[in-house]
Write a protein that holds these residues in place. Structure first.
Motif, PDB file in Angstrom:
ATOM      1  N   ARG A   1     -17.036  -5.497   5.582  1.00 20.00           N
ATOM      2  CA  ARG A   1     -16.027  -5.656   4.623  1.00 20.00           C
ATOM      3  C   ARG A   1     -15.242  -4.988   5.043  1.00 20.00           C
ATOM      4  O   ARG A   1     -14.172  -4.952   5.354  1.00 20.00           O
ATOM      5  N   ASP A   2     -15.007  -3.810   5.099  1.00 26.12           N
ATOM      6  CA  ASP A   2     -14.230  -2.524   5.362  1.00 26.12           C
ATOM      7  C   ASP A   2     -14.456  -3.089   6.909  1.00 26.12           C
ATOM      8  O   ASP A   2     -12.269  -2.692   7.020  1.00 26.12           O
ATOM      9  N   ARG A   3     -14.203  -3.877   8.100  1.00 28.40           N
ATOM     10  CA  ARG A   3     -13.591  -3.904   8.989  1.00 28.40           C
ATOM     11  C   ARG A   3     -12.115  -5.242   8.340  1.00 28.40           C
ATOM     12  O   ARG A   3     -11.495  -5.362   9.280  1.00 28.40           O
TER      13      ARG A   3
ATOM     14  N   GLU B   1     -10.685  -5.790   5.507  1.00 28.38           N
ATOM     15  CA  GLU B   1      -9.709  -5.029   5.388  1.00 28.38           C
ATOM     16  C   GLU B   1      -8.769  -5.016   5.978  1.00 28.38           C
ATOM     17  O   GLU B   1      -7.795  -4.314   5.446  1.00 28.38           O
ATOM     18  N   LEU B   2      -9.795  -3.781   6.559  1.00 25.37           N
ATOM     19  CA  LEU B   2      -8.560  -3.360   7.702  1.00 25.37           C
ATOM     20  C   LEU B   2      -8.348  -4.247   8.550  1.00 25.37           C
ATOM     21  O   LEU B   2      -6.458  -4.097   8.705  1.00 25.37           O
TER      22      LEU B   2
END
Length: 482
Positions: A320-322, A324-325
């Motif tokens: 998810r972090d990528r 969101e990026l």
């Protein structure tokens, strides 16, 4: 459904050549062979050092000079037609309100003279019936006649291409995936590709014209697996051979690889995907990521590149972090980047990496935001649509009668129309989903605001009439139709 409703000439002139935001395919189509239009040329693409013509000069050459050389001439409309084509070619590069007004006047004069030239008729059609995605049967037939006239004319390949590709889009808009529409759809799409090959092999074709034409074809074939497999690889080859320093070229290739990846995987659940399917999926997503990373390096102001990278992240399960990026990159560039918001709510679906609660919460964030605009508020309604269509739920139409669904649908559309008071094409969607939610008063409220009735969207004239009758009976009101 993504309605591209009737639009002002200012926007039309841009859209005629620059294309529109990518849209999800509306109906699956057949996988019929495309041999007459399949890549057959063995000629090499022009070298990366080929010098393209100036875009404005090229447009005037393929409109005005082409008319002078091969057009259907008549003293009644000759001078007016030349001026109209000149104005149109200028407006495709830069909008000018005075020129747009003069173009409208010239085209009105040409219509009064019953001009028969196919290129002039095409320009007239694009400025009066531009909504090919949701075309009526009459509009689709008008595009068919114009395209047939263009394809049998001596006009340049790029003009034949656009006539064919718009006819294909209009025919699909009017007739969807009906089996009897397939031969006509295939004929125009194959014809469009054959003309595009000529355009792409011409060393004088300006890059932007090559990109926009290829992108238009990619959108038109987006629901046909066979045509994507046949036509996208040679287009990728072209852009990766000649336009190495153009961010949009790499963006196009990234989009194409994403489509090819999902072709390999298929639309079924993970346990239904073959080993070969997973391998092709992974290979093409890797290529998509490579192209999109390169596109972002060359042009970090293209929100579409960031939004498409989100689909790669989803397919590769990068976390998810990528996601969101890339989501924040897209929204920082364009606060109205609907595709990024829609991809995020898809990512948050239970079938992927989230839950119904997370998807709906994000949709509500899209409505509440004071920064995001455009179609972004519609993502809340889209979140519910995705959940309703999830086979695992088994709810389908019953989903919309559940407590709490209607307030979200209402808030989603009301916020959209607050931000976009002229977006009447979406009144069709608001009306349909008000009806599905049992909100008959709201359904009737939307009808006179739709501008026209797209009967196929409601299931056909009889289905629409039945819906209106039920709403009238439930409310005691008389419907006011557009």
């Amino acid at each position: 459904m993504n309605h591209r409703h009737l639009i002002p000439l200012a926007l039309l002139c841009a859209l005629c050549i620059t294309g529109c935001k990518r849209k999800p395919a509306r109906t699956a189509e057949d996988n019929s062979p495309v041999s007459p239009g399949s890549p057959t040329s063995s000629e090499p693409w022009p070298s990366a050092g080929a010098t393209a013509a100036d875009r404005q000069e090229w447009l005037e050459r393929t409109f005005v000079k082409a008319y002078e050389e091969v057009g259907t001439h008549d003293p009644r409309w000759d001078a007016t037609a030349r001026k109209a084509l000149e104005l149109y070619s200028h407006l495709l590069v830069q909008y000018d309100s005075n020129q747009a007004s003069e173009l409208a006047t010239r085209l009105q004069q040409i219509r009064a003279e019953n001009c028969t030239d196919p290129l002039v008729l095409y320009v007239n059609l694009r400025t009066t019936d531009s909504d090919t995605e949701d075309a009526s049967a009459a509009t689709a037939e008008a595009y068919r006649r114009v395209a047939d006239g263009m394809m049998s004319s001596g006009y340049p390949a790029i003009r034949k291409f656009y006539a064919a590709v718009r006819a294909a889009d209009a025919w699909h808009g009017a007739h969807g995936g009906q089996s009897d529409a397939m031969p006509m759809l295939g004929r125009f799409r194959r014809g469009a590709f054959a003309q595009l090959e000529i355009v792409l092999h011409d060393p004088e074709t300006p890059f932007m014209e090559a990109y926009l034409a290829a992108d238009a074809l990619q959108q038109v074939i987006s629901a046909n697996t066979k045509e994507k497999d046949d036509l996208l690889p040679p287009l990728i080859d072209y852009f990766q051979t000649r336009w190495l320093q153009e961010g949009l070229a790499w963006n196009f290739c990234g989009h194409a690889y994403v489509q090819l990846a999902w072709n390999r995987r298929g639309s079924g659940y993970a346990n239904q995907v073959t080993e070969a399917g997973w391998s092709g999926f992974a290979t093409n997503l890797t290529e998509a990521g490579r192209c999109l990373e390169r596109s972002w390096q060359l042009d970090p102001k293209n929100s579409d590149t960031a939004a498409t990278m989100m689909t790669v992240v989803l397919g590769q399960g990068q976390g998810r972090d990528r996601m969101e990026l890339w989501f924040h990159r897209a929204m920082e560039v364009d606060a109205a980047c609907y595709e990024a918001a829609r991809t995020k709510v898809w990512y948050l679906q239970p079938k992927w990496y989230g839950s119904a609660e997370e998807a709906i919460a994000f949709g509500r964030e899209c409505v509440a935001s004071k920064v995001w605009k455009g179609r972004v508020p519609l993502v809340l309604w889209q979140a519910h649509m995705m959940l309703a269509n999830d086979k695992a739920s088994g709810l389908k139409d019953a989903y919309w009668k559940q407590p709490g669904v209607w307030p979200d649908v209402r808030d989603s559309f009301e916020r959209y129309f607050e931000l976009n008071p002229d977006g009447r094409g979406w009144r069709h969607d608001y009306a349909l989903y008000a009806y599905k939610c049992g909100q008959y008063d709201k359904f009737l409220d939307q009808l006179p605001q739709m501008g026209w009735v797209n009967y196929p969207f409601f299931g056909g004239p009889q289905a629409f009439a039945s819906m209106v009758a039920e709403a009238e009976q439930q409310t005691g009101r008389k419907a006011r139709l557009p």
